[in-house]
Enzyme design. Structure first.
Site, PDB file in Angstrom:
ATOM      1  N   GLY A  83     -35.566 -23.407   9.626  1.00 59.10           N
ATOM      2  CA  GLY A  83     -34.145 -23.717   9.792  1.00 59.10           C
ATOM      3  C   GLY A  83     -33.538 -24.230   8.492  1.00 59.10           C
ATOM      4  NE  ARG A  84     -27.790 -24.082   9.536  1.00 63.50           N
ATOM      5  CZ  ARG A  84     -27.633 -23.218  10.549  1.00 63.50           C
ATOM      6  NH1 ARG A  84     -27.469 -21.943  10.283  1.00 63.50           N
ATOM      7  NH2 ARG A  84     -27.614 -23.639  11.797  1.00 63.50           N
ATOM      8  CG  MET A  85     -30.854 -29.966   8.357  1.00 62.79           C
ATOM      9  SD  MET A  85     -30.634 -31.000   6.904  1.00 62.79           S
ATOM     10  CE  MET A  85     -31.327 -32.545   7.470  1.00 62.79           C
ATOM     11  CB  THR A 112     -32.872 -32.777  16.594  1.00 60.20           C
ATOM     12  OG1 THR A 112     -33.901 -32.160  15.847  1.00 60.20           O
ATOM     13  CG2 THR A 112     -32.287 -31.802  17.599  1.00 60.20           C
ATOM     14  CB  THR A 113     -27.173 -34.090  16.337  1.00 58.59           C
ATOM     15  OG1 THR A 113     -26.920 -32.717  15.981  1.00 58.59           O
ATOM     16  CG2 THR A 113     -27.311 -34.931  15.095  1.00 58.59           C
ATOM     17  CB  ALA A 168     -31.422 -40.531  11.247  1.00 58.75           C
ATOM     18  CG  HIS A 221     -20.499 -30.041  11.131  1.00 65.41           C
ATOM     19  ND1 HIS A 221     -19.769 -31.098  11.620  1.00 65.41           N
ATOM     20  CD2 HIS A 221     -21.608 -30.571  10.570  1.00 65.41           C
ATOM     21  CE1 HIS A 221     -20.424 -32.222  11.359  1.00 65.41           C
ATOM     22  NE2 HIS A 221     -21.537 -31.935  10.720  1.00 65.41           N
ATOM     23  CE  LYS A 264     -23.014 -30.586  14.403  1.00 64.70           C
ATOM     24  NZ  LYS A 264     -24.464 -30.804  14.459  1.00 64.70           N
TER      25      LYS A 264
HETATM   26  N1  LIG Z   1     -29.530 -35.926  10.899  1.00 65.28           N
HETATM   27  C1  LIG Z   1     -29.024 -35.209   9.907  1.00 65.28           C
HETATM   28  O1  LIG Z   1     -28.713 -35.705   8.809  1.00 65.28           O
HETATM   29  C2  LIG Z   1     -28.816 -33.755  10.123  1.00 65.28           C
HETATM   30  C3  LIG Z   1     -29.064 -33.230  11.331  1.00 65.28           C
HETATM   31  N2  LIG Z   1     -28.912 -31.916  11.557  1.00 65.28           N
HETATM   32  C4  LIG Z   1     -29.313 -31.468  12.874  1.00 65.28           C
HETATM   33  O2  LIG Z   1     -30.597 -30.882  12.733  1.00 65.28           O
HETATM   34  C5  LIG Z   1     -30.740 -29.837  13.689  1.00 65.28           C
HETATM   35  C6  LIG Z   1     -31.127 -28.554  12.973  1.00 65.28           C
HETATM   36  O3  LIG Z   1     -30.041 -28.150  12.162  1.00 65.28           O
HETATM   37  P1  LIG Z   1     -30.135 -26.823  11.276  1.00 65.28           P
HETATM   38  O4  LIG Z   1     -31.338 -26.882  10.421  1.00 65.28           O
HETATM   39  O5  LIG Z   1     -28.811 -26.633  10.674  1.00 65.28           O
HETATM   40  O6  LIG Z   1     -30.349 -25.728  12.421  1.00 65.28           O
HETATM   41  P2  LIG Z   1     -31.113 -24.304  12.328  1.00 65.28           P
HETATM   42  O7  LIG Z   1     -30.626 -23.520  13.484  1.00 65.28           O
HETATM   43  O8  LIG Z   1     -30.973 -23.749  10.963  1.00 65.28           O
HETATM   44  O9  LIG Z   1     -32.635 -24.717  12.539  1.00 65.28           O
HETATM   45  C7  LIG Z   1     -33.212 -25.047  13.773  1.00 65.28           C
HETATM   46  C8  LIG Z   1     -34.599 -24.496  13.761  1.00 65.28           C
HETATM   47  O10 LIG Z   1     -35.273 -24.927  14.944  1.00 65.28           O
HETATM   48  C9  LIG Z   1     -36.146 -23.886  15.305  1.00 65.28           C
HETATM   49  N3  LIG Z   1     -36.595 -24.023  16.692  1.00 65.28           N
HETATM   50  C10 LIG Z   1     -35.919 -23.751  17.825  1.00 65.28           C
HETATM   51  N4  LIG Z   1     -36.724 -23.928  18.888  1.00 65.28           N
HETATM   52  C11 LIG Z   1     -37.910 -24.345  18.404  1.00 65.28           C
HETATM   53  C12 LIG Z   1     -39.145 -24.692  19.001  1.00 65.28           C
HETATM   54  N5  LIG Z   1     -39.328 -24.625  20.333  1.00 65.28           N
HETATM   55  N6  LIG Z   1     -40.160 -25.102  18.209  1.00 65.28           N
HETATM   56  C13 LIG Z   1     -40.003 -25.156  16.871  1.00 65.28           C
HETATM   57  N7  LIG Z   1     -38.868 -24.816  16.243  1.00 65.28           N
HETATM   58  C14 LIG Z   1     -37.820 -24.422  16.998  1.00 65.28           C
HETATM   59  C15 LIG Z   1     -35.322 -22.607  15.088  1.00 65.28           C
HETATM   60  O11 LIG Z   1     -36.174 -21.483  14.970  1.00 65.28           O
HETATM   61  C16 LIG Z   1     -34.636 -22.944  13.775  1.00 65.28           C
HETATM   62  O12 LIG Z   1     -35.392 -22.482  12.664  1.00 65.28           O
HETATM   63  C17 LIG Z   1     -29.419 -29.776  14.452  1.00 65.28           C
HETATM   64  O13 LIG Z   1     -29.530 -30.535  15.627  1.00 65.28           O
HETATM   65  C18 LIG Z   1     -28.441 -30.430  13.500  1.00 65.28           C
HETATM   66  O14 LIG Z   1     -27.351 -30.994  14.157  1.00 65.28           O
HETATM   67  C19 LIG Z   1     -28.477 -31.056  10.607  1.00 65.28           C
HETATM   68  C20 LIG Z   1     -28.165 -31.521   9.368  1.00 65.28           C
HETATM   69  C21 LIG Z   1     -28.289 -32.929   9.020  1.00 65.28           C
HETATM   70  O1  LIG Z   2     -25.586 -29.545  12.159  1.00 58.64           O
HETATM   71  C1  LIG Z   2     -25.334 -30.041  11.038  1.00 58.64           C
HETATM   72  O2  LIG Z   2     -25.178 -29.352  10.027  1.00 58.64           O
HETATM   73  C2  LIG Z   2     -25.238 -31.504  10.927  1.00 58.64           C
HETATM   74  N1  LIG Z   2     -25.537 -32.217  11.971  1.00 58.64           N
HETATM   75  C3  LIG Z   2     -25.538 -33.627  12.041  1.00 58.64           C
HETATM   76  C4  LIG Z   2     -24.508 -34.101  13.058  1.00 58.64           C
HETATM   77  O3  LIG Z   2     -24.389 -33.491  14.128  1.00 58.64           O
HETATM   78  O4  LIG Z   2     -23.830 -35.091  12.794  1.00 58.64           O
HETATM   79  C5  LIG Z   2     -25.437 -34.288  10.703  1.00 58.64           C
HETATM   80  C6  LIG Z   2     -24.555 -33.577   9.731  1.00 58.64           C
HETATM   81  O5  LIG Z   2     -23.247 -33.771  10.109  1.00 58.64           O
HETATM   82  C7  LIG Z   2     -24.910 -32.112   9.629  1.00 58.64           C
END
Ligand SMILES: NC(=O)C1=CN([C@@H]2O[C@H](COP(=O)(O)OP(=O)(O)OC[C@H]3O[C@@H](n4cnc5c(N)ncnc54)[C@H](O)[C@@H]3O)[C@@H](O)[C@H]2O)C=CC1
Ligand SMILES: O=C(O)C1=N[C@H](C(=O)O)C[C@H](O)C1
EC number: 1.17.1.8
Length: 266
Positions: A13-15, A100-101, A125, A155, A159
């Site tokens: 995933g992106r993160m 994860t949010t 977080a 965003h 998302k």
């Molecule tokens: N706390 C923070 O600072 C941040 C939190 N996030 C959150 O992080 C989460 C992921 O965001 P992104 O990376 O942008 O999403 P994304 O969609 O790019 O990545 C999610 C990944 O989870 C994988 N996945 C789904 N089901 C799965 C399973 N059963 N087992 C293992 N992997 C599985 C998917 O294949 C995908 O690669 C979201 O909830 C987002 O809101 C995103 C950016 C910053």
């Molecule tokens: O999905 C995202 O990209 C992000 N998710 C987090 C949120 O839901 O607040 C953190 C950040 O904003 C990026």
């Protein structure tokens, strides 16, 4: 000193990609496995987009934890999967760091209870970017002086959850210092449903989704003759990684449940 053994969930995933890089580049960390939906048993280095990451890919969390006995799980997946992973981690004695949010307050209560029962640290977080954490703290400070506030979160359009975890956390922090207040005109009516956004204790949250954006939030306060805007922008996902590192290091020392990095930054 023994390295901290880490499993990253959601590595493609992106993160997740950025978190894998962080773990690989830190000499105190060891990437012992990743949890994904596919590529069971492969070396991560054989998965497209990766080169020299020798960790094994697991699709079964039980097998992963039994074989690798990690210290920490870094979860960056989806709300349902993230919740299941976090519960399982605590049951296996693995300390969760969850970015994860989309968790509900019921989910958070459940995790807090499980963290207490097991005596294991657990960090949830909603935003790992230090600037975003400060934006939330400054908004909480401002809310003591301004009772009217609108939260705009912006965003990328891939998302899944709305409002963002950061917006929900900001509203919660503001609510803890502000008397609930129904904002706007008492007779206001939406002529198109949703025009005023989501309503949290009378304050409104607006979610914008557009390609080109990453993660941004503006908290706008207003009172007679003045407004105050507090804004944070993440322009890349590396912006979140110092917070992930702080959370991993803290969760190894701290045996309590933490919801929000503002509770651990000094
Ligand atoms: N706390 C923070 O600072 C941040 C939190 N996030 C959150 O992080 C989460 C992921 O965001 P992104 O990376 O942008 O999403 P994304 O969609 O790019 O990545 C999610 C990944 O989870 C994988 N996945 C789904 N089901 C799965 C399973 N059963 N087992 C293992 N992997 C599985 C998917 O294949 C995908 O690669 C979201 O909830 C987002 O809101 C995103 C950016 C910053
Ligand atoms: O999905 C995202 O990209 C992000 N998710 C987090 C949120 O839901 O607040 C953190 C950040 O904003 C990026």
């Amino acid at each position: 000193m023994a390295k901290i053994k880490i499993v990253v969930a959601g590595p493609r995933g992106r993160m997740g990609k950025e978190a894998v890089k962080l773990v690989m580049e830190n000499e105190n960390y060891e990437l012992v496995g990743v949890l994904d939906r596919k590529n069971e048993g492969k070396s991560l280095s054989d998965v497209e987009g990766f080169t020299n990451e020798n960790a094994i890919v697991y699709t079964d969390i039980h097998k992963c934890f039994t074989e690798q006995k990690p210290d920490v799980l870094v979860d960056l997946t989806t709300p349902e999967v993230g919740m299941e992973h976090t519960v399982t981690a605590l049951e296996y004695g693995v300390r969760p760091v969850v970015g994860t949010t989309g968790f509900s307050s019921g989910d958070l209560n459940k995790l807090e209870n499980l963290s207490k029962q097991t005596g294991l640290g657990c960090i949830i977080a909603p935003n790992f970017a230090i600037g975003a954490v400060l934006m939330m703290k400054f908004s909480q400070m401002a809310a003591k002086y301004f009772s009217d506030v609108e939260i705009l979160e912006l965003h990328h359009d891939q998302k899944l959850d709305a409002p963002s975890g950061t917006a929900v956390k900001t509203a919660e922090m503001i609510s803890s210092v502000r008397e609930a207040k129904q904002q706007g005109h008492k007779d206001e009516k939406e002529t198109i449903v949703g025009a005023r956004g989501a309503n949290y204790d009378g304050m409104h949250i607006h979610s914008v989704r557009l390609p080109g954006l990453i993660a941004h939030q503006q908290v706008m306060f207003g009172s007679d003759g003045q407004t105050l805007s507090i804004r944070h922008d993440s322009y890349n996902r590396a912006s979140f990684m110092s917070g992930v590192r702080l959370a991993v290091d803290t969760v190894m020392k701290n045996n309590s449940f933490v919801y929000g990095l503002e509770n651990i930054i000094e």
